[in-house]
Motif scaffolding. Sequence first.
Motif, PDB file in Angstrom:
ATOM      1  N   ARG A   1       0.830  -1.214   0.000  1.00 51.46           N
ATOM      2  CA  ARG A   1       0.000   0.000   0.000  1.00 51.46           C
ATOM      3  C   ARG A   1       0.856   1.251   0.000  1.00 51.46           C
ATOM      4  NH1 ARG A   1      -3.512   0.902   4.805  1.00 51.46           N
ATOM      5  NH2 ARG A   1      -1.907  -0.221   5.972  1.00 51.46           N
ATOM      6  N   ILE A   2       0.321   2.288  -0.607  1.00 45.94           N
ATOM      7  CA  ILE A   2       0.852   3.633  -0.495  1.00 45.94           C
ATOM      8  C   ILE A   2      -0.195   4.498   0.193  1.00 45.94           C
ATOM      9  CG2 ILE A   2       0.051   4.059  -2.858  1.00 45.94           C
ATOM     10  CD1 ILE A   2       2.748   6.103  -0.982  1.00 45.94           C
ATOM     11  N   ILE A   3       0.242   5.346   1.135  1.00 43.61           N
ATOM     12  CA  ILE A   3      -0.651   6.314   1.768  1.00 43.61           C
ATOM     13  C   ILE A   3       0.029   7.679   1.705  1.00 43.61           C
ATOM     14  CG2 ILE A   3      -1.979   6.950   3.806  1.00 43.61           C
ATOM     15  CD1 ILE A   3      -1.662   4.061   4.780  1.00 43.61           C
ATOM     16  N   PHE A   4      -0.617   8.611   1.030  1.00 43.71           N
ATOM     17  CA  PHE A   4      -0.133   9.981   0.924  1.00 43.71           C
ATOM     18  C   PHE A   4      -0.956  10.899   1.814  1.00 43.71           C
ATOM     19  CE2 PHE A   4       1.212   8.923  -3.584  1.00 43.71           C
ATOM     20  CZ  PHE A   4       2.557   9.214  -3.427  1.00 43.71           C
TER      21      PHE A   4
ATOM     22  N   GLY B   1      -1.625   2.348 -12.422  1.00 43.06           N
ATOM     23  CA  GLY B   1      -2.028   0.957 -12.272  1.00 43.06           C
ATOM     24  C   GLY B   1      -2.358   0.518 -10.863  1.00 43.06           C
ATOM     25  N   PHE B   2      -2.476   1.469  -9.944  1.00 44.16           N
ATOM     26  CA  PHE B   2      -2.837   1.097  -8.575  1.00 44.16           C
ATOM     27  C   PHE B   2      -4.337   0.824  -8.492  1.00 44.16           C
ATOM     28  CE2 PHE B   2       1.300   2.703  -7.848  1.00 44.16           C
ATOM     29  CZ  PHE B   2       1.733   2.209  -6.637  1.00 44.16           C
ATOM     30  N   GLY B   3      -4.699  -0.068  -7.573  1.00 49.45           N
ATOM     31  CA  GLY B   3      -6.096  -0.404  -7.374  1.00 49.45           C
ATOM     32  C   GLY B   3      -6.546  -0.128  -5.960  1.00 49.45           C
ATOM     33  N   ARG B   4      -7.831  -0.337  -5.711  1.00 46.19           N
ATOM     34  CA  ARG B   4      -8.441  -0.125  -4.387  1.00 46.19           C
ATOM     35  C   ARG B   4      -8.034   1.231  -3.819  1.00 46.19           C
ATOM     36  NH1 ARG B   4      -6.530  -5.357  -1.365  1.00 46.19           N
ATOM     37  NH2 ARG B   4      -4.893  -5.296  -2.960  1.00 46.19           N
ATOM     38  N   ILE B   5      -8.227   2.249  -4.633  1.00 48.96           N
ATOM     39  CA  ILE B   5      -7.851   3.615  -4.261  1.00 48.96           C
ATOM     40  C   ILE B   5      -8.976   4.241  -3.441  1.00 48.96           C
ATOM     41  CG2 ILE B   5      -7.306   5.907  -5.172  1.00 48.96           C
ATOM     42  CD1 ILE B   5      -6.219   4.434  -7.686  1.00 48.96           C
ATOM     43  N   GLY B   6      -8.593   4.959  -2.399  1.00 47.10           N
ATOM     44  CA  GLY B   6      -9.605   5.611  -1.568  1.00 47.10           C
ATOM     45  C   GLY B   6      -9.007   6.774  -0.804  1.00 47.10           C
ATOM     46  N   ALA B   7      -9.801   7.372   0.042  1.00 42.23           N
ATOM     47  CA  ALA B   7      -9.362   8.530   0.821  1.00 42.23           C
ATOM     48  C   ALA B   7      -9.965   8.476   2.214  1.00 42.23           C
ATOM     49  CB  ALA B   7      -9.763   9.829   0.133  1.00 42.23           C
ATOM     50  N   ARG B   8      -9.254   9.037   3.168  1.00 43.08           N
ATOM     51  CA  ARG B   8      -9.723   9.154   4.556  1.00 43.08           C
ATOM     52  C   ARG B   8      -9.756  10.622   4.930  1.00 43.08           C
ATOM     53  NH1 ARG B   8      -9.790   6.251   9.718  1.00 43.08           N
ATOM     54  NH2 ARG B   8      -9.379   4.340   8.557  1.00 43.08           N
TER      55      ARG B   8
ATOM     56  N   ASP C   1      -9.883  13.921   7.514  1.00 42.67           N
ATOM     57  CA  ASP C   1      -9.388  14.330   8.819  1.00 42.67           C
ATOM     58  C   ASP C   1     -10.553  14.813   9.675  1.00 42.67           C
ATOM     59  OD1 ASP C   1      -9.981  16.960   8.035  1.00 42.67           O
ATOM     60  OD2 ASP C   1      -7.913  17.432   7.517  1.00 42.67           O
ATOM     61  N   LEU C   2     -10.256  15.296  10.876  1.00 41.72           N
ATOM     62  CA  LEU C   2     -11.324  15.695  11.790  1.00 41.72           C
ATOM     63  C   LEU C   2     -12.107  16.894  11.275  1.00 41.72           C
ATOM     64  CD1 LEU C   2      -9.534  15.261  15.239  1.00 41.72           C
ATOM     65  CD2 LEU C   2     -11.244  13.760  14.192  1.00 41.72           C
ATOM     66  N   GLY C   3     -11.512  17.650  10.344  1.00 34.22           N
ATOM     67  CA  GLY C   3     -12.207  18.783   9.758  1.00 34.22           C
ATOM     68  C   GLY C   3     -13.041  18.429   8.545  1.00 34.22           C
ATOM     69  N   GLY C   4     -13.085  17.146   8.203  1.00 34.77           N
ATOM     70  CA  GLY C   4     -13.876  16.715   7.061  1.00 34.77           C
ATOM     71  C   GLY C   4     -13.163  16.807   5.730  1.00 34.77           C
ATOM     72  N   VAL C   5     -11.869  17.140   5.740  1.00 39.71           N
ATOM     73  CA  VAL C   5     -11.084  17.240   4.511  1.00 39.71           C
ATOM     74  C   VAL C   5     -10.484  15.872   4.185  1.00 39.71           C
ATOM     75  CG1 VAL C   5      -9.042  18.278   3.431  1.00 39.71           C
ATOM     76  CG2 VAL C   5     -10.532  19.655   4.910  1.00 39.71           C
ATOM     77  N   GLU C   6     -10.557  15.474   2.920  1.00 42.77           N
ATOM     78  CA  GLU C   6      -9.909  14.230   2.501  1.00 42.77           C
ATOM     79  C   GLU C   6      -8.404  14.446   2.570  1.00 42.77           C
ATOM     80  OE1 GLU C   6     -11.573  13.065  -1.288  1.00 42.77           O
ATOM     81  OE2 GLU C   6     -13.252  12.068  -0.298  1.00 42.77           O
ATOM     82  N   ARG C   7      -7.805  13.907   3.614  1.00 46.24           N
ATOM     83  CA  ARG C   7      -6.421  14.243   3.963  1.00 46.24           C
ATOM     84  C   ARG C   7      -5.438  13.118   3.599  1.00 46.24           C
ATOM     85  NH1 ARG C   7      -4.519  18.953   4.383  1.00 46.24           N
ATOM     86  NH2 ARG C   7      -6.342  19.527   5.647  1.00 46.24           N
ATOM     87  N   ALA C   8      -5.907  11.888   3.571  1.00 49.60           N
ATOM     88  CA  ALA C   8      -5.027  10.755   3.245  1.00 49.60           C
ATOM     89  C   ALA C   8      -5.605  10.026   2.037  1.00 49.60           C
ATOM     90  CB  ALA C   8      -4.902   9.803   4.421  1.00 49.60           C
ATOM     91  N   VAL C   9      -4.773   9.849   1.006  1.00 45.66           N
ATOM     92  CA  VAL C   9      -5.166   9.092  -0.189  1.00 45.66           C
ATOM     93  C   VAL C   9      -4.335   7.823  -0.220  1.00 45.66           C
ATOM     94  CG1 VAL C   9      -5.076   9.065  -2.715  1.00 45.66           C
ATOM     95  CG2 VAL C   9      -5.900  11.098  -1.514  1.00 45.66           C
ATOM     96  N   PHE C  10      -4.980   6.702  -0.479  1.00 47.01           N
ATOM     97  CA  PHE C  10      -4.270   5.426  -0.449  1.00 47.01           C
ATOM     98  C   PHE C  10      -4.603   4.590  -1.673  1.00 47.01           C
ATOM     99  CE2 PHE C  10      -8.208   5.092   1.949  1.00 47.01           C
ATOM    100  CZ  PHE C  10      -8.811   3.965   1.407  1.00 47.01           C
ATOM    101  N   GLY C  11      -3.728   3.648  -1.953  1.00 45.72           N
ATOM    102  CA  GLY C  11      -3.933   2.715  -3.052  1.00 45.72           C
ATOM    103  C   GLY C  11      -3.069   1.498  -2.859  1.00 45.72           C
ATOM    104  N   HIS C  12      -3.379   0.445  -3.615  1.00 49.30           N
ATOM    105  CA  HIS C  12      -2.659  -0.833  -3.510  1.00 49.30           C
ATOM    106  C   HIS C  12      -1.985  -1.156  -4.833  1.00 49.30           C
ATOM    107  CE1 HIS C  12      -5.563  -1.057  -0.202  1.00 49.30           C
ATOM    108  NE2 HIS C  12      -4.848  -2.045   0.304  1.00 49.30           N
ATOM    109  N   LEU C  13      -0.768  -1.674  -4.727  1.00 44.85           N
ATOM    110  CA  LEU C  13      -0.089  -2.201  -5.904  1.00 44.85           C
ATOM    111  C   LEU C  13      -0.535  -3.649  -6.068  1.00 44.85           C
ATOM    112  CD1 LEU C  13       2.049  -1.630  -8.112  1.00 44.85           C
ATOM    113  CD2 LEU C  13       3.750  -2.590  -6.548  1.00 44.85           C
ATOM    114  N   ASP C  14      -1.531  -3.853  -6.886  1.00 49.49           N
ATOM    115  CA  ASP C  14      -2.122  -5.187  -7.003  1.00 49.49           C
ATOM    116  C   ASP C  14      -1.111  -6.201  -7.501  1.00 49.49           C
ATOM    117  OD1 ASP C  14      -4.583  -4.313  -6.106  1.00 49.49           O
ATOM    118  OD2 ASP C  14      -5.299  -3.822  -8.113  1.00 49.49           O
TER     119      ASP C  14
END
Length: 294
Positions: free
Chosen positions: A250-253, A271-278, A280-293
């Motif tokens: 996984r990569i998490i930015f 070519g990364f898959g299962r990409i998503g975002a988390r 923060d407490l302020g409601g901003v998408e602060r962490a983006v992640f993906g998997h090297l399938d």
Amino acid sequence: MTAPAAPGLSGTPMLREVMRHAEGLLREAGIDTPELDARLLTGAALGMTREHMLIHATARLNQPQVARVLGFVARRVAREPVSRILGRREFWSLDFTLSPATLDPRPDSETVVEEALAGVQDRQAPLSILDLGTGTGCLLLAVLSELPRATGLGVDRSEEAVETASANARRLGLGQRARFSTGDWASGIEDRFDLVISNPPYIPDADIETLAPEVTRFDPPGALAGGPDGLDAYRTIVAQLPGVLKPGGRIIFEVGFGQSADVSALLGAAGFGRIGARKDLGGVERAVFGHLDA
């Protein structure tokens, strides 16, 4: 820096009088949290805990003590962050030493740690973690503090930042599981990792001068400037990831406000898959992640 003038604080003023005076100076300077900052700076200048200050509110201070408090206050009036004055910042309930070469860790960055831990099925697994642009080492060391068998490598262009992160690891009892080295992102790294985490510079160059003085005057410019659109470092790192991530890794930015979709698109195009975002407490998408399938 010269301490502010202190009318009414001659002789041996009481501790509470000094704190009240400090708060007034900070309030007059437009500091958002004058009471809190006055308490923190006074306590640090005098080597007192909050409880000690409450108990000894009527204790008399000598002029060298008053001068030390007001010296700290003068630095805050000049918009130096409290954490820089104290030389440390709490992050993930851990205490990190700062240096001029490192960013001041922000609470928003804990979102990266949360996402890293959320994706670990077995916290006793001997995972390997790579932290690109490690700074104080806060991201890597926070994750390692929760994963007792994991090991990690933190990389930073600044030798001073690497020394700061290494010292933080030793002080936190994580020096045996964390190592740090200078480098240009993931260039030249031959090992492969289960997880890569990174908080790269992401401020568009033209926006830097609009940031608060606490940032523009005291954070290292190289840790802020992300190129014309703020995405230069992401492009570089994404291109390097297949060479340092294990299949299925996984990569998490960390990303800035409004950058989640753009960074997700960069991962998708690579070519990364299962990409998503988390968020923060302020409601901003602060962490983006993906998997090297695999």
